[in-house]
Motif scaffolding. Structure first.
Motif, PDB file in Angstrom:
ATOM      1  N   THR A 165       0.297   1.660  -1.797  1.00 53.67           N
ATOM      2  CA  THR A 165      -0.549   2.770  -2.226  1.00 53.67           C
ATOM      3  C   THR A 165      -0.388   3.922  -1.246  1.00 53.67           C
ATOM      4  O   THR A 165      -0.933   3.901  -0.143  1.00 53.67           O
ATOM      5  CB  THR A 165      -2.025   2.344  -2.317  1.00 53.67           C
ATOM      6  OG1 THR A 165      -2.156   1.289  -3.270  1.00 53.67           O
ATOM      7  CG2 THR A 165      -2.917   3.512  -2.745  1.00 53.67           C
ATOM      8  N   HIS A 203      -5.153  -0.150 -12.828  1.00 54.70           N
ATOM      9  CA  HIS A 203      -5.221   0.357 -11.455  1.00 54.70           C
ATOM     10  C   HIS A 203      -6.692   0.359 -11.029  1.00 54.70           C
ATOM     11  O   HIS A 203      -7.397   1.374 -11.127  1.00 54.70           O
ATOM     12  CB  HIS A 203      -4.642   1.768 -11.371  1.00 54.70           C
ATOM     13  CG  HIS A 203      -3.213   1.873 -11.837  1.00 54.70           C
ATOM     14  ND1 HIS A 203      -2.289   0.877 -11.672  1.00 54.70           N
ATOM     15  CD2 HIS A 203      -2.554   2.897 -12.459  1.00 54.70           C
ATOM     16  CE1 HIS A 203      -1.115   1.267 -12.154  1.00 54.70           C
ATOM     17  NE2 HIS A 203      -1.259   2.479 -12.650  1.00 54.70           N
ATOM     18  N   GLN A 252      -6.721   2.365  -7.142  1.00 54.26           N
ATOM     19  CA  GLN A 252      -5.542   1.911  -6.398  1.00 54.26           C
ATOM     20  C   GLN A 252      -4.505   1.357  -7.370  1.00 54.26           C
ATOM     21  O   GLN A 252      -4.797   0.431  -8.128  1.00 54.26           O
ATOM     22  CB  GLN A 252      -5.926   0.830  -5.385  1.00 54.26           C
ATOM     23  CG  GLN A 252      -4.742   0.275  -4.636  1.00 54.26           C
ATOM     24  CD  GLN A 252      -5.114  -0.484  -3.377  1.00 54.26           C
ATOM     25  OE1 GLN A 252      -4.347  -0.492  -2.432  1.00 54.26           O
ATOM     26  NE2 GLN A 252      -6.280  -1.098  -3.343  1.00 54.26           N
ATOM     27  N   TYR A 268       1.805   5.498  -6.149  1.00 59.29           N
ATOM     28  CA  TYR A 268       2.406   4.220  -5.795  1.00 59.29           C
ATOM     29  C   TYR A 268       3.787   4.491  -5.225  1.00 59.29           C
ATOM     30  O   TYR A 268       4.658   5.026  -5.916  1.00 59.29           O
ATOM     31  CB  TYR A 268       2.501   3.337  -7.043  1.00 59.29           C
ATOM     32  CG  TYR A 268       3.317   2.067  -6.883  1.00 59.29           C
ATOM     33  CD1 TYR A 268       2.750   0.934  -6.310  1.00 59.29           C
ATOM     34  CD2 TYR A 268       4.637   2.003  -7.310  1.00 59.29           C
ATOM     35  CE1 TYR A 268       3.482  -0.232  -6.177  1.00 59.29           C
ATOM     36  CE2 TYR A 268       5.377   0.843  -7.174  1.00 59.29           C
ATOM     37  CZ  TYR A 268       4.800  -0.273  -6.600  1.00 59.29           C
ATOM     38  OH  TYR A 268       5.538  -1.439  -6.465  1.00 59.29           O
ATOM     39  N   MET A 273      -4.595   7.003  -2.301  1.00 57.68           N
ATOM     40  CA  MET A 273      -5.724   6.334  -2.941  1.00 57.68           C
ATOM     41  C   MET A 273      -6.575   7.381  -3.643  1.00 57.68           C
ATOM     42  O   MET A 273      -6.914   8.422  -3.068  1.00 57.68           O
ATOM     43  CB  MET A 273      -6.563   5.606  -1.888  1.00 57.68           C
ATOM     44  CG  MET A 273      -7.766   4.886  -2.432  1.00 57.68           C
ATOM     45  SD  MET A 273      -7.315   3.375  -3.306  1.00 57.68           S
ATOM     46  CE  MET A 273      -8.955   2.708  -3.653  1.00 57.68           C
TER      47      MET A 273
END
Length: 407
Positions: free
Chosen positions: A302, A153, A157, A187, A305
């Protein structure tokens, strides 16, 4: 007086200092109540049952490779656009990192390429060759197996996880999230750390929360959690007697002082992430739509964040390193992010990579630039950085050069 701007700064307050001092006054400085409390708190952030504290994110990823069954010659699909530890952890178990290129918008692993790689590697033969490191093409007889997917990630993100989860299920692969840069991210509304078989957070001083050095494995798999606790403590199982050890293990323990600091930090996580988001918003306000600078792009998947670093892209690529030098002349630190793993000297020598294998990763490696960033950064500091960056970009490109930016 000139404003001093560090590359990053931890956000440490009185609460953290008091927690560490109080721990120093106890008789337990390793494997005690603060570690247990920190583990529970980190697991709650990820929305899972188990947390296992370790002394670094790298250590956590290594233990996940053991749990996934990676051994001699086994293959793990991962990304070349990352900090080098995400690939090194495969090598620690004598496995082979199989790189696939990344999404040009986010820099995260391309799930469609990962699926193609899994299909071809499962079939073996000529189809597998295109995915293997150059020195193994045409010679790999796969004594090992395709064992795992290891998405990263990047920059806070989450990778596009649903298609990766489908690939893992279809090929009976472990899926390990390298969430070392993404604690608190989400997510499609699901927390980073809850999506795979296990995930790892890291707490280096430039991370969203810090323990100085340290990491945390999070998982819903109870047998894995028990295995991680044994492996981090020299292979000792919960039922082993003093100085008796069930398996080969490591000294990967997280001490009580670090855990006390981490517990105080994780209890402030929402506030710390909000402060980092505010700094990112200041940057976006000043840098969006400036020619030759591309600001970070957030994927629609996303839903939260977790800003780890603030990375822009400087175009054309040849100008990035000159911008770094011009910023340094004004006392502004910056860092290229990342040097592609397959182009690191060790990987070139061992696996025969020579460039051109992963064009998106190599392009991102040439244009990406991390600016000073932390939750304690002020708006005045952001102003100074942005003014210096704008000036550096203008000076780095001749006025007659064509403009334009890839967006």
């Amino acid at each position: 007086m000139a404003i001093r701007i560090p590359m990053s700064s931890p956000d440490i307050g009185d609460t953290e200092e008091q927690a560490v001092v109080e721990t120093l006054r106890t008789p337990t400085l390793s494997i005690g109540p603060r570690l247990e409390a920190f583990e529970r708190a980190a697991a709650a952030v990820a929305g899972v049952t188990w947390g296992v504290g370790v002394n670094s994110g790298t250590s956590g990823l290594h233990l996940c490779m053991i749990a996934a069954g990676v051994g001699d010659g086994d293959l793990v699909i991962t990304t070349p656009f990352s900090f080098i530890a995400s690939a090194n952890c495969v090598l620690y178990e004598r496995g082979i990192p199989v790189f696939v290129d990344v999404d040009p918008a986010t820099g995260n692993i391309d799930p469609h390429l990962a699926d193609s790689a899994a299909n071809d590697l499962t079939r073996g033969g000529v189809a597998a060759d295109r995915w293997l490191p150059p020195v193994l093409r045409g010679a790999h007889r796969s004594a090992g197996q395709l064992r795992a997917l290891l998405p990263v990630h990047a920059f806070g993100q989450p990778a596009d996880m649903d298609p990766l989860l489908d690939t893992a299920r279809n090929h009976d692969l472990a899926l390990i999230e390298d969430a070392c840069e993404a604690i608190g991210a989400a997510y499609k509304g699901r927390p980073a750390g809850s999506l795979g078989d296990a995930a790892v957070f890291a707490f280096y001083p430039n991370k969203q929360i810090t323990t100085g050095e340290g990491g945390m494995i999070v998982t819903n798999r109870e047998p894995w959690a028990h295995l991680f606790r044994s492996l981090r403590n020299q292979g000792r199982d919960v039922f082993d007697g003093w100085l008796n050890h069930t398996r080969l293990g490591y000294n990967y323990r997280l001490d009580e002082l670090s855990a006390a600091l981490g517990l105080a930090q994780v209890q402030r996580l929402d506030a710390l992430l909000a402060k980092r988001a505010r700094v990112a918003a200041w940057y976006n306000e000043r840098l969006t739509d400036i020619e030759l600078i591309a600001t970070p792009r957030i994927a629609p998947t996303t839903t939260h964040m977790s800003w780890f670093v603030y990375v822009v892209r400087i175009l054309p690529p040849a100008q990035r390193d000159m911008v770094v030098r011009l910023l340094a002349e004004r006392g502004i630190p910056s860092r290229p992010y990342f040097t592609p793993i397959h182009l690191q000297p060790f990987y070139r020598e061992r696996f025969g990579y020579r460039g051109g294998e992963f064009p998106v990763t190599e392009h991102l490696g040439a244009v990406s630039l991390a600016l000073p960033f932390s939750s304690v950064m002020t708006e005045a500091q952001v102003d100074v950085v942005c003014e210096a960056l704008y000036d550096a970009v203008q000076r780095s490109v001749p006025l007659s050069a064509p403009g334009g930016i890839e967006r």
